[in-house]
Design a protein around this motif. Structure first.
Motif, mmCIF file in Angstrom:
data_model
loop_
_atom_site.group_PDB
_atom_site.id
_atom_site.type_symbol
_atom_site.label_atom_id
_atom_site.label_comp_id
_atom_site.label_asym_id
_atom_site.label_seq_id
_atom_site.Cartn_x
_atom_site.Cartn_y
_atom_site.Cartn_z
ATOM 1 N N LEU A 33 0.621 -1.218 0.066
ATOM 2 C CA LEU A 33 0.147 0.084 -0.184
ATOM 3 C C LEU A 33 0.537 1.034 0.219
ATOM 4 O O LEU A 33 1.629 1.449 1.012
ATOM 5 C CB LEU A 33 -1.251 0.260 1.181
ATOM 6 C CG LEU A 33 -2.064 1.008 1.397
ATOM 7 C CD1 LEU A 33 -2.945 0.952 0.330
ATOM 8 C CD2 LEU A 33 -2.222 1.317 2.564
ATOM 9 N N LYS A 47 -11.643 4.085 -5.444
ATOM 10 C CA LYS A 47 -11.552 2.060 -5.891
ATOM 11 C C LYS A 47 -12.508 1.699 -6.538
ATOM 12 O O LYS A 47 -13.328 1.848 -6.138
ATOM 13 C CB LYS A 47 -11.223 1.284 -4.908
ATOM 14 C CG LYS A 47 -10.597 -0.228 -5.646
ATOM 15 C CD LYS A 47 -9.491 -0.809 -4.712
ATOM 16 C CE LYS A 47 -9.235 -1.650 -5.081
ATOM 17 N NZ LYS A 47 -9.075 -3.175 -4.639
ATOM 18 N N GLY A 60 -2.200 -0.309 -4.268
ATOM 19 C CA GLY A 60 -1.509 -0.893 -3.920
ATOM 20 C C GLY A 60 -1.603 -2.599 -4.451
ATOM 21 O O GLY A 60 -3.106 -2.713 -5.032
ATOM 22 N N GLY A 61 -1.202 -3.623 -3.755
ATOM 23 C CA GLY A 61 -2.069 -4.748 -4.243
ATOM 24 C C GLY A 61 -1.183 -5.763 -3.957
ATOM 25 O O GLY A 61 -0.420 -5.634 -2.875
ATOM 26 N N TRP A 105 -3.401 -11.476 6.072
ATOM 27 C CA TRP A 105 -2.947 -10.216 5.152
ATOM 28 C C TRP A 105 -1.774 -9.431 5.504
ATOM 29 O O TRP A 105 -1.920 -8.922 6.604
ATOM 30 C CB TRP A 105 -3.896 -9.767 4.233
ATOM 31 C CG TRP A 105 -5.218 -10.445 3.889
ATOM 32 C CD1 TRP A 105 -5.555 -11.465 4.409
ATOM 33 C CD2 TRP A 105 -6.027 -10.153 2.244
ATOM 34 N NE1 TRP A 105 -6.162 -11.901 3.074
ATOM 35 C CE2 TRP A 105 -6.847 -10.839 2.487
ATOM 36 C CE3 TRP A 105 -6.112 -8.448 1.668
ATOM 37 C CZ2 TRP A 105 -7.542 -10.784 1.244
ATOM 38 C CZ3 TRP A 105 -6.951 -8.563 0.890
ATOM 39 C CH2 TRP A 105 -7.730 -9.859 0.541
ATOM 40 N N VAL A 107 0.144 -6.410 5.074
ATOM 41 C CA VAL A 107 0.118 -5.585 4.125
ATOM 42 C C VAL A 107 1.765 -4.840 4.288
ATOM 43 O O VAL A 107 0.976 -3.696 5.715
ATOM 44 C CB VAL A 107 -1.081 -4.700 3.929
ATOM 45 C CG1 VAL A 107 -0.963 -2.909 3.411
ATOM 46 C CG2 VAL A 107 -2.759 -5.507 3.364
ATOM 47 N N TRP A 141 -11.544 2.131 4.744
ATOM 48 C CA TRP A 141 -10.779 0.859 5.161
ATOM 49 C C TRP A 141 -11.366 1.209 7.472
ATOM 50 O O TRP A 141 -10.421 2.113 7.491
ATOM 51 C CB TRP A 141 -10.373 0.178 5.411
ATOM 52 C CG TRP A 141 -9.615 -0.519 4.051
ATOM 53 C CD1 TRP A 141 -9.898 -0.616 3.104
ATOM 54 C CD2 TRP A 141 -10.780 -2.067 4.371
ATOM 55 N NE1 TRP A 141 -10.011 -1.565 2.078
ATOM 56 C CE2 TRP A 141 -10.886 -2.747 2.417
ATOM 57 C CE3 TRP A 141 -11.475 -3.375 4.687
ATOM 58 C CZ2 TRP A 141 -10.907 -3.316 1.608
ATOM 59 C CZ3 TRP A 141 -11.751 -3.907 4.356
ATOM 60 C CH2 TRP A 141 -11.860 -4.441 3.097
ATOM 61 N N ASP A 144 -8.602 2.130 9.272
ATOM 62 C CA ASP A 144 -6.860 3.107 8.833
ATOM 63 C C ASP A 144 -7.134 4.666 9.403
ATOM 64 O O ASP A 144 -5.944 5.045 9.832
ATOM 65 C CB ASP A 144 -7.830 3.904 7.285
ATOM 66 C CG ASP A 144 -7.820 2.864 6.184
ATOM 67 O OD1 ASP A 144 -7.125 1.439 6.431
ATOM 68 O OD2 ASP A 144 -7.832 3.149 4.965
HETATM 69 N N1 LIG Z 1 -5.823 1.008 3.579
HETATM 70 C C1 LIG Z 1 -6.464 0.077 3.786
HETATM 71 N N2 LIG Z 1 -5.381 -0.598 2.880
HETATM 72 C C2 LIG Z 1 -6.330 -2.017 2.428
HETATM 73 C C3 LIG Z 1 -6.505 -3.012 3.972
HETATM 74 N N3 LIG Z 1 -7.163 -4.047 3.900
HETATM 75 C C4 LIG Z 1 -6.278 -3.994 2.439
HETATM 76 O O1 LIG Z 1 -6.132 -5.080 1.641
HETATM 77 N N4 LIG Z 1 -5.904 -2.970 2.229
HETATM 78 C C5 LIG Z 1 -5.632 -2.466 0.814
HETATM 79 C C6 LIG Z 1 -3.809 -3.448 0.416
HETATM 80 C C7 LIG Z 1 -3.976 -3.475 -1.139
HETATM 81 O O2 LIG Z 1 -3.777 -2.031 -1.683
HETATM 82 C C8 LIG Z 1 -5.222 -3.377 -1.927
HETATM 83 C C9 LIG Z 1 -5.982 -4.596 -1.965
HETATM 84 O O3 LIG Z 1 -5.024 -5.184 -2.854
HETATM 85 P P1 LIG Z 1 -6.172 -5.433 -4.380
HETATM 86 O O4 LIG Z 1 -7.298 -6.369 -3.501
HETATM 87 O O5 LIG Z 1 -6.480 -4.208 -5.120
HETATM 88 O O6 LIG Z 1 -4.707 -6.087 -5.014
HETATM 89 P P2 LIG Z 1 -4.798 -6.354 -6.516
HETATM 90 O O7 LIG Z 1 -4.295 -4.652 -7.066
HETATM 91 O O8 LIG Z 1 -3.238 -6.764 -6.798
HETATM 92 O O9 LIG Z 1 -5.458 -6.747 -7.568
HETATM 93 P P3 LIG Z 1 -6.385 -6.957 -8.417
HETATM 94 O O10 LIG Z 1 -6.955 -6.197 -9.032
HETATM 95 O O11 LIG Z 1 -5.502 -7.652 -10.105
HETATM 96 O O12 LIG Z 1 -7.341 -8.136 -8.537
HETATM 97 O O13 LIG Z 1 -5.794 -3.170 -0.463
HETATM 98 C C10 LIG Z 1 -7.474 -1.766 5.200
HETATM 99 O O14 LIG Z 1 -8.148 -1.901 5.842
HETATM 100 N N5 LIG Z 1 -6.896 -0.530 5.115
#
Ligand SMILES: Nc1nc2c([nH]c(=O)n2[C@H]2C[C@H](O)[C@@H](COP(=O)(O)OP(=O)(O)OP(=O)(O)O)O2)c(=O)[nH]1
Length: 185
Positions: A33, A47, A60-61, A105, A107, A141, A144
């Motif tokens: 992230l 998003k 991020g991801g 997870w 992060v 989220w 946060d």
């Molecule tokens: N601020 C915040 N970010 C979070 C939380 N949980 C969580 O997964 N994230 C972030 C981490 C990642 O940056 C993002 C989830 O990743 P994503 O599903 O978009 O991953 P990706 O881009 O690889 O997925 P894709 O589109 O290829 O399916 O969300 C949270 O509780 N708070």
């Protein structure tokens, strides 16, 4: 994840599923992230699809096979916001446990105050600047609101968060740490 297990025992103790997932021996899913913070404003993306759709978040991801966590952070920032961070630093680590998922997870949060390029809307995110005092926590989220204050004052943080029904925060424990300090929290 020793520090996460220690945190899970703190503050009255996490729900049992958190300790079960942390102590299961299964590696966590690694994600990144990236937060762009120019000292007065943060750049968030609205998003448009996938996990966390409708929320504002950093960029991020998932970490892909063969890349480091930092490379994944740089790649996702480029893919989702079309920019390259100049001074990317490690800001903290957040561990999320969900009551319906067998792995945690992990992060890895990075921050940068300057970047190259112009933030642009992509298939996944629409970038928007927010003043520090106007960060829209009600559209983010639930965890946060707890770690943003540490991010904004550049304190390194580690946290463990327990969720049910994907988005409902049940419990958390958060600690502020020196990134060079590898001892117990
Ligand atoms: N601020 C915040 N970010 C979070 C939380 N949980 C969580 O997964 N994230 C972030 C981490 C990642 O940056 C993002 C989830 O990743 P994503 O599903 O978009 O991953 P990706 O881009 O690889 O997925 P894709 O589109 O290829 O399916 O969300 C949270 O509780 N708070």
């Amino acid at each position: 994840m020793t520090w996460a297990t220690t945190l899970a025992k703190a503050d009255g103790g996490a729900p049992p599923f958190v300790r079960a997932v942390l102590e299961s021996g299964t590696s966590p899913k690694l994600l990144t992230l990236v937060m762009i913070d120019d000292g007065k404003r943060v750049l968030l993306g609205h998003k448009k699809r996938g996990f966390g759709m409708g929320y504002y978040n950093g960029f991020g991801g998932k970490v892909e096979p063969g890349e480091t966590i930092r490379q994944a952070a740089e790649r996702e920032l480029q893919e989702e916001a079309c920019i390259e961070a100049v001074d990317l630093r490690e800001a903290g680590v957040l561990v999320f446990a969900f009551d319906d998922q067998p792995v945690a997870w992990e992060v890895h949060v990075f921050a940068a105050s300057s970047f190259r390029g112009e933030p642009a809307e992509t298939d996944e995110m629409r970038p928007v600047w927010f003043n520090h005092e106007d960060v829209p926590f009600e559209q983010m989220w639930a965890d946060d609101q707890f770690w943003y204050p540490l991010l904004l004052r550049r304190a390194y943080f580690r946290g463990v968060f327990a969720f049910t029904q994907t988005t409902q925060l049940l419990w958390h424990s958060l600690t502020e740490r020196d990134p060079g300090d590898e001892g117990c929290p």
